[in-house]
Write a protein that holds these residues in place. Structure first.
Motif, PDB file in Angstrom:
ATOM      1  N   VAL A 292      38.441  43.652  36.780  1.00 43.46           N
ATOM      2  CA  VAL A 292      37.704  43.531  35.530  1.00 43.46           C
ATOM      3  C   VAL A 292      36.454  42.675  35.738  1.00 43.46           C
ATOM      4  O   VAL A 292      36.459  41.708  36.505  1.00 43.46           O
ATOM      5  N   ALA A 293      35.355  43.055  35.079  1.00 45.72           N
ATOM      6  CA  ALA A 293      34.121  42.278  35.172  1.00 45.72           C
ATOM      7  C   ALA A 293      34.291  40.944  34.455  1.00 45.72           C
ATOM      8  O   ALA A 293      35.073  40.817  33.511  1.00 45.72           O
ATOM      9  N   LYS A 294      33.559  39.954  34.908  1.00 43.71           N
ATOM     10  CA  LYS A 294      33.648  38.632  34.311  1.00 43.71           C
ATOM     11  C   LYS A 294      33.146  38.673  32.868  1.00 43.71           C
ATOM     12  O   LYS A 294      32.263  39.448  32.527  1.00 43.71           O
ATOM     13  N   PRO A 295      33.703  37.807  32.014  1.00 48.75           N
ATOM     14  CA  PRO A 295      33.263  37.782  30.613  1.00 48.75           C
ATOM     15  C   PRO A 295      31.845  37.255  30.496  1.00 48.75           C
ATOM     16  O   PRO A 295      31.351  36.553  31.380  1.00 48.75           O
TER      17      PRO A 295
ATOM     18  N   ALA B  38      46.600  39.800  30.699  1.00 45.66           N
ATOM     19  CA  ALA B  38      46.066  41.031  31.289  1.00 45.66           C
ATOM     20  C   ALA B  38      44.686  40.826  31.889  1.00 45.66           C
ATOM     21  O   ALA B  38      44.403  41.297  32.998  1.00 45.66           O
ATOM     22  N   CYS B  39      43.793  40.147  31.173  1.00 42.85           N
ATOM     23  CA  CYS B  39      42.420  39.998  31.670  1.00 42.85           C
ATOM     24  C   CYS B  39      42.373  39.100  32.905  1.00 42.85           C
ATOM     25  O   CYS B  39      41.595  39.358  33.833  1.00 42.85           O
TER      26      CYS B  39
ATOM     27  N   LEU C 222      39.849  45.272  21.123  1.00 42.51           N
ATOM     28  CA  LEU C 222      40.316  43.910  20.911  1.00 42.51           C
ATOM     29  C   LEU C 222      39.690  43.017  21.976  1.00 42.51           C
ATOM     30  O   LEU C 222      39.698  43.362  23.160  1.00 42.51           O
ATOM     31  N   PHE C 223      39.161  41.868  21.591  1.00 41.16           N
ATOM     32  CA  PHE C 223      38.588  40.934  22.551  1.00 41.16           C
ATOM     33  C   PHE C 223      39.673  39.958  23.011  1.00 41.16           C
ATOM     34  O   PHE C 223      40.540  39.555  22.223  1.00 41.16           O
ATOM     35  N   ASP C 224      39.598  39.569  24.270  1.00 39.17           N
ATOM     36  CA  ASP C 224      40.607  38.665  24.818  1.00 39.17           C
ATOM     37  C   ASP C 224      40.615  37.335  24.085  1.00 39.17           C
ATOM     38  O   ASP C 224      41.664  36.706  23.953  1.00 39.17           O
ATOM     39  N   GLY C 225      39.450  36.892  23.595  1.00 41.55           N
ATOM     40  CA  GLY C 225      39.416  35.654  22.825  1.00 41.55           C
ATOM     41  C   GLY C 225      40.306  35.707  21.601  1.00 41.55           C
ATOM     42  O   GLY C 225      40.922  34.706  21.213  1.00 41.55           O
TER      43      GLY C 225
ATOM     44  N   ASN D 188      37.519  41.938  28.217  1.00 45.74           N
ATOM     45  CA  ASN D 188      37.465  40.584  28.759  1.00 45.74           C
ATOM     46  C   ASN D 188      36.246  39.850  28.192  1.00 45.74           C
ATOM     47  O   ASN D 188      35.272  39.575  28.897  1.00 45.74           O
ATOM     48  N   ILE D 189      36.332  39.518  26.922  1.00 41.19           N
ATOM     49  CA  ILE D 189      35.256  38.841  26.205  1.00 41.19           C
ATOM     50  C   ILE D 189      35.894  37.704  25.415  1.00 41.19           C
ATOM     51  O   ILE D 189      36.838  37.938  24.656  1.00 41.19           O
ATOM     52  N   PRO D 190      35.423  36.461  25.585  1.00 44.22           N
ATOM     53  CA  PRO D 190      36.124  35.302  25.024  1.00 44.22           C
ATOM     54  C   PRO D 190      35.821  35.036  23.554  1.00 44.22           C
ATOM     55  O   PRO D 190      36.056  33.917  23.085  1.00 44.22           O
ATOM     56  N   LEU D 191      35.328  35.994  22.817  1.00 42.93           N
ATOM     57  CA  LEU D 191      35.061  35.812  21.398  1.00 42.93           C
ATOM     58  C   LEU D 191      36.295  36.178  20.583  1.00 42.93           C
ATOM     59  O   LEU D 191      37.036  37.092  20.945  1.00 42.93           O
TER      60      LEU D 191
END
Length: 359
Positions: free
Chosen positions: A351-354, A344-345, A194-197, A178-181
């Motif tokens: 899940v922890a916040k991004p 999913a995120c 894989l990053f959610d971004g 859960n990372i927006p990059l």
């Protein structure tokens, strides 16, 4: 022993089975799934290899069957615990001779082969035991701080994607963070994140499949370890995997693999997509949007897939040319699976916040 449940992949299909372990004597056992009537071939205990233990979950492989896996959670029953292979602390030959003699021998060997700054990492990295590399990657995973997205539908979709791109199970784990990059990274020890971004930016599951295939190329060629040796030095990589995981994770995110490594990883991606009947056109489109036309990236993209995997017109064109006119392609995921992966995120309540740009 007959009521001991495990999960199992037979190495031939992507089906995850819930099986019983049944001893048949002569140092062998069989895995059976009573619900479906499925039964595997007899396996000798001596043919098992330890893959790893994490969070109370243990996994084993078969030394002669690529992709064969079995595992369980919790403690193994006493009657089979003594039959299972034990994990390696450093690596088989290191455990056999002891740490310090092995370290001394390794230093001598390293001194003999390090003959140039440019070539040395590529020579030395393959000599580092897999178990050592795995421990380094495992330490880095903890720095993601609970940001792996887990939902039944999302996990199922990701497994389906991995089964098509990595049917042999070369990657130890593929996870969604859960990372927006717009990024995907390969950690030491064959872990792909894989990053959610990236998933949100992708226009289709085929684009994600191409990126995953590319990262699988870095796993296959141990490019991450080679680049870490080049960037940090052999002594730092071998001596510091347990105490500075966060710093090393930032180092992995900023790695540049070099033109040859990127080209080789692209070859793996194209080959895996061809075998899976997934069109490379989606990856070419991804390259074009991310900078394949040759435009300079913005400063805000400093920690993205664009900066750690330099793009070019030639790379985009290579994927375009890999599209076969008479091929019958299938989407990497169907519409339902693709939506499950993309959501999913957001759908995972635990899940922890991004975070932003730093780890």
């Amino acid at each position: 022993m007959s009521d001991f449940r495990l999960w199992h992949y037979d190495g031939r299909t992507a089906v995850r089975r819930h099986v019983l372990l049944v001893g048949i004597g002569d140092g062998r056992f069989r895995l059976e799934e009573p619900e479906s009537g499925w039964a595997g071939e007899p396996v000798a205990w001596s043919e098992l290899t330890m893959i790893g233990t994490e969070g109370g979950r243990t996994a084993f492989g078969h030394r002669d069957l690529a992709g064969w896996r079995m595992g369980f959670s919790g403690e193994a029953p006493p009657e089979i615990a003594g039959q299972l292979p034990q994990g390696e602390r450093y690596g088989r030959w290191i455990d056999r001779f002891g740490f310090w003699p092995a370290a001394g021998g390794f230093t001598v060997v390293a001194a003999l082969v390090i003959w140039g700054v440019a070539e040395a990492p590529g020579v030395v990295a393959p000599m580092i035991p897999r178990a050592w590399e795995n421990r380094m990657g495992d330490a880095m995973v903890g720095d993601f701080g609970g940001r792996f997205c887990r939902t039944p539908a999302g996990d199922s979709a990701l497994r389906s994607l991995v089964a098509r791109i990595d049917p042999e199970g070369e990657a130890r784990e593929v996870a969604l963070a859960n990372i927006p990059l717009v990024n995907a990274v390969t950690l030491p020890g064959g872990r792909i994140i894989l990053f959610d971004g990236l998933v949100q930016q992708a226009g289709s599951p085929d684009e994600v499949a191409g990126v995953l295939g590319h990262e699988l190329g870095h796993v296959r060629h141990r490019d991450t370890l080679t680049s870490l040796v080049r960037q940090l030095g052999l002594s730092v990589v071998l001596g510091g995997f347990g105490g500075n995981a966060g710093g090393y994770l930032n180092g992995v995110l900023s790695l540049s693999y070099g033109r040859d490594a990127e080209s080789a990883a692209d070859s793996v991606a194209i080959g895996q997509m061809r075998a899976a009947a997934i069109s490379p056109a989606g990856t070419a489109a991804f390259f074009e949007r991310m900078g394949g036309k040759g435009e300079a990236g913005s400063a805000e993209q400093a920690m993205t897939w664009l900066s750690s995997h330099p793009l070019s017109v030639d790379r985009r064109r290579r994927f375009e040319q890999a599209v076969a006119k008479d091929a019958r392609y299938r989407p990497a995921l169907d519409a339902t699976q693709w939506q499950a992966l993309r959501s999913a995120c957001k759908a995972d309540p635990k899940v922890a916040k991004p975070w932003g740009q730093s780890f």
